[in-house]
Design a protein around this motif. Structure first.
Motif, short mmCIF file in Angstrom:
data_model
loop_
_atom_site.label_atom_id
_atom_site.label_comp_id
_atom_site.label_asym_id
_atom_site.label_seq_id
_atom_site.Cartn_x
_atom_site.Cartn_y
_atom_site.Cartn_z
N GLY A 1 0.80 -1.22 0.00
CA GLY A 1 0.00 0.00 0.00
C GLY A 1 0.82 1.26 0.00
N CYS A 2 2.14 1.14 0.15
CA CYS A 2 3.02 2.32 0.18
C CYS A 2 3.14 2.92 -1.21
CB CYS A 2 4.40 1.91 0.70
SG CYS A 2 5.58 3.28 0.80
N ALA A 3 3.05 4.24 -1.31
CA ALA A 3 3.24 4.95 -2.58
C ALA A 3 4.69 5.41 -2.68
CB ALA A 3 2.30 6.15 -2.66
N VAL A 4 5.35 5.05 -3.77
CA VAL A 4 6.77 5.35 -3.96
C VAL A 4 6.97 6.08 -5.28
CG1 VAL A 4 9.10 4.41 -4.07
CG2 VAL A 4 7.37 3.25 -2.69
N ASP A 5 7.58 7.26 -5.23
CA ASP A 5 7.91 7.99 -6.46
C ASP A 5 9.18 7.40 -7.05
OD1 ASP A 5 5.75 9.70 -6.24
OD2 ASP A 5 6.85 11.21 -5.11
N CYS A 6 9.09 6.94 -8.29
CA CYS A 6 10.20 6.24 -8.92
C CYS A 6 10.55 6.85 -10.27
CB CYS A 6 9.85 4.77 -9.16
SG CYS A 6 9.51 3.82 -7.68
N ARG A 7 11.81 6.69 -10.66
CA ARG A 7 12.20 6.97 -12.04
C ARG A 7 12.25 5.62 -12.74
NH1 ARG A 7 16.63 7.92 -8.94
NH2 ARG A 7 18.51 6.63 -9.31
N ILE A 8 11.69 5.56 -13.91
CA ILE A 8 11.64 4.32 -14.68
C ILE A 8 12.94 4.20 -15.46
CG2 ILE A 8 10.42 3.02 -16.46
CD1 ILE A 8 8.93 3.32 -13.80
N ILE A 9 13.67 3.09 -15.25
CA ILE A 9 14.98 2.94 -15.88
C ILE A 9 14.95 1.94 -17.05
CG2 ILE A 9 16.15 3.53 -13.73
CD1 ILE A 9 16.80 0.51 -13.44
N GLY A 10 13.83 1.27 -17.24
CA GLY A 10 13.75 0.31 -18.34
C GLY A 10 12.55 -0.60 -18.15
N SER B 1 16.27 6.66 -3.19
CA SER B 1 17.30 5.64 -3.02
C SER B 1 18.70 6.25 -3.04
CB SER B 1 17.19 4.59 -4.13
OG SER B 1 18.27 3.67 -4.06
N GLN B 2 19.55 5.81 -2.14
CA GLN B 2 20.94 6.27 -2.10
C GLN B 2 21.87 5.29 -2.81
OE1 GLN B 2 22.26 7.59 1.79
NE2 GLN B 2 20.22 8.33 2.33
N ARG B 3 21.65 4.00 -2.58
CA ARG B 3 22.52 3.01 -3.20
C ARG B 3 22.40 3.03 -4.73
NH1 ARG B 3 21.86 -3.02 -1.13
NH2 ARG B 3 22.53 -1.94 0.78
N TYR B 4 21.18 3.31 -5.23
CA TYR B 4 20.96 3.29 -6.68
C TYR B 4 20.73 4.71 -7.22
CZ TYR B 4 20.35 -1.68 -5.77
OH TYR B 4 20.55 -2.98 -5.39
N ALA B 5 21.29 5.69 -6.54
CA ALA B 5 21.07 7.09 -6.92
C ALA B 5 21.59 7.40 -8.32
CB ALA B 5 21.74 8.02 -5.91
N ASP B 6 22.63 6.71 -8.76
CA ASP B 6 23.23 6.98 -10.07
C ASP B 6 22.69 6.07 -11.17
OD1 ASP B 6 24.85 8.97 -8.94
OD2 ASP B 6 26.41 7.52 -8.42
N VAL B 7 21.74 5.23 -10.83
CA VAL B 7 21.18 4.30 -11.82
C VAL B 7 20.08 4.99 -12.62
CG1 VAL B 7 19.89 2.15 -12.13
CG2 VAL B 7 21.73 2.27 -10.44
N SER B 8 20.27 5.05 -13.93
CA SER B 8 19.26 5.68 -14.79
C SER B 8 18.84 4.79 -15.95
CB SER B 8 19.80 7.01 -15.34
OG SER B 8 21.00 6.80 -16.07
N SER B 9 19.46 3.60 -16.07
CA SER B 9 19.12 2.67 -17.14
C SER B 9 19.39 1.25 -16.69
CB SER B 9 19.94 2.96 -18.39
OG SER B 9 21.31 2.65 -18.18
N VAL C 1 10.57 -13.16 -22.32
CA VAL C 1 11.03 -11.79 -22.52
C VAL C 1 11.39 -11.61 -23.99
CG1 VAL C 1 12.75 -10.07 -21.91
CG2 VAL C 1 11.88 -11.62 -20.16
N LEU C 2 10.65 -10.75 -24.67
CA LEU C 2 10.90 -10.50 -26.08
C LEU C 2 12.04 -9.51 -26.28
CD1 LEU C 2 7.22 -10.06 -27.35
CD2 LEU C 2 8.61 -12.14 -27.35
N GLU C 3 12.13 -8.54 -25.36
CA GLU C 3 13.12 -7.47 -25.53
C GLU C 3 13.32 -6.73 -24.21
OE1 GLU C 3 13.71 -3.51 -28.42
OE2 GLU C 3 11.87 -4.72 -28.50
N LYS C 4 14.53 -6.26 -24.00
CA LYS C 4 14.82 -5.38 -22.86
C LYS C 4 14.81 -3.95 -23.37
CE LYS C 4 17.77 -8.92 -20.80
NZ LYS C 4 19.17 -9.30 -20.47
N LEU C 5 13.95 -3.12 -22.79
CA LEU C 5 13.77 -1.75 -23.26
C LEU C 5 14.53 -0.77 -22.38
CD1 LEU C 5 9.92 -1.80 -23.96
CD2 LEU C 5 11.78 -2.32 -25.55
N GLY C 6 15.01 0.30 -23.02
CA GLY C 6 15.65 1.38 -22.28
C GLY C 6 14.62 2.26 -21.60
N ALA C 7 15.09 3.26 -20.88
CA ALA C 7 14.20 4.13 -20.12
C ALA C 7 13.21 4.87 -21.01
CB ALA C 7 15.03 5.13 -19.30
#
Length: 282
Positions: A70-79, A105-113, A142-148
């Motif tokens: 039930g927690c709402a989390v603001d996320c950036r979609i990386i793929g 997130s701090q551990r994944y702060a630099d993850v964008s893709s 899995v047909l394909e891995k998509l980018g952000a």
């Protein structure tokens, strides 16, 4: 790209699968998984979207923490994983899985893709979904891995595919308490804002509705109204609440009505032509 809000259904490390129940507005236990099979990360959905299976788009939220159901989390979609899922009856269904990272997130702060994640995390995620579906008698491919960028396009398309079955009416006064007509510019700004957000707008301005009210003295007065109507796929309570507060200040009103109705589309033939009209269920 803008962050999206993900509602967590099943927390990281859980051996039980939870689903959001639209009827009750609560999280519901769906299944208990075999011993040793647990969710590698938080798993949830993006409200206001619809995937190939008819449900909101699924998101695996990669993070160093575990949220709660039930927690709402603001996320950036990386793929995303572009997926075909074979159902029990053998029918193939698109059921893509998006990958997100919490904005906090701090551990994944630099993850964008997806490429920024370790190969192990990506492979483990695919292995989990494959095993999870096998337990349910389904085949996961899995047909394909998509980018952000392409992943975000999936979100935008899914929002457009939603049925526009909500009618929202905004009742605005034409005159202030002294009987003076409000400036046209006030309505122009609201018109542009609503049209930009919802893609269209209907207004009733030539024949304004008449609202009658009785002050404490007991005398009846007449209030001319301008009605704006927009159609949408869901009711964004936060947006409408904030808009109402702005309109109350803008028009210096003590009260103002914004009404939402469910639209039921009915088909009828008129003089050989196929027509549609809507029935509101308040």
């Amino acid at each position: 790209m803008e962050a999206v809000t993900v509602i967590i259904e099943t927390p990281k490390g859980s051996g039980q699968k939870y689903d959001y129940d639209l009827r009750t507005g609560k999280m519901k236990l769906k299944k208990v998984m075999p011993l040793g099979l647990v969710f590698p990360f938080d798993f949830g959905f993006i409200p206001g979207t619809v995937g190939g299976d008819g449900d909101p788009l699924d998101v695996l939220v990669v993070s160093e923490v575990s949220a709660f159901a039930g927690c709402a989390v603001d996320c950036r979609i990386i793929g995303a994983f572009k997926v075909v899922q074979q159902e029990h009856n053998g029918k193939p269904v698109r059921n893509d899985r998006l990958i997100g990272v919490p904005e906090v997130s701090q551990r994944y702060a630099d993850v964008s893709s997806l490429g920024d994640l370790s190969k192990t995390i990506v492979e483990q995620a695919i292995a989990f979904f494959t095993s999870y579906n096998q337990q349910g008698g389904k085949k996961f491919s899995v047909l394909e891995k998509l980018g952000a960028g392409k992943a975000f396009q999936l979100i935008e398309k899914s929002r457009k595919d939603l049925p526009m079955d909500r009618l929202v009416e905004i009742f605005l006064p034409l005159r202030d308490g002294n009987g003076e007509v409000f400036p046209k510019q006030l309505y122009d700004g609201i018109r542009v804002e609503l049209t930009t957000k919802f893609g269209g707008l209907t207004e009733y301005s030539r024949n304004p509705a008449k609202g009658f009210w009785k002050p404490d003295e007991g005398t009846a007065e007449q209030d001319e109204l301008l009605v704006f109507e927009v159609m949408c796929s869901e009711t964004d309570t936060e947006f409408w609440s904030k808009l109402k507060l702005r309109l109350l200040k803008l028009f210096k009103q003590d009260s103002l009505i914004i009404r939402c109705s469910k639209i039921e589309l009915l088909c009828c033939c008129v003089f050989g032509a196929l027509g549609f009209f809507h029935q509101r269920q308040d």
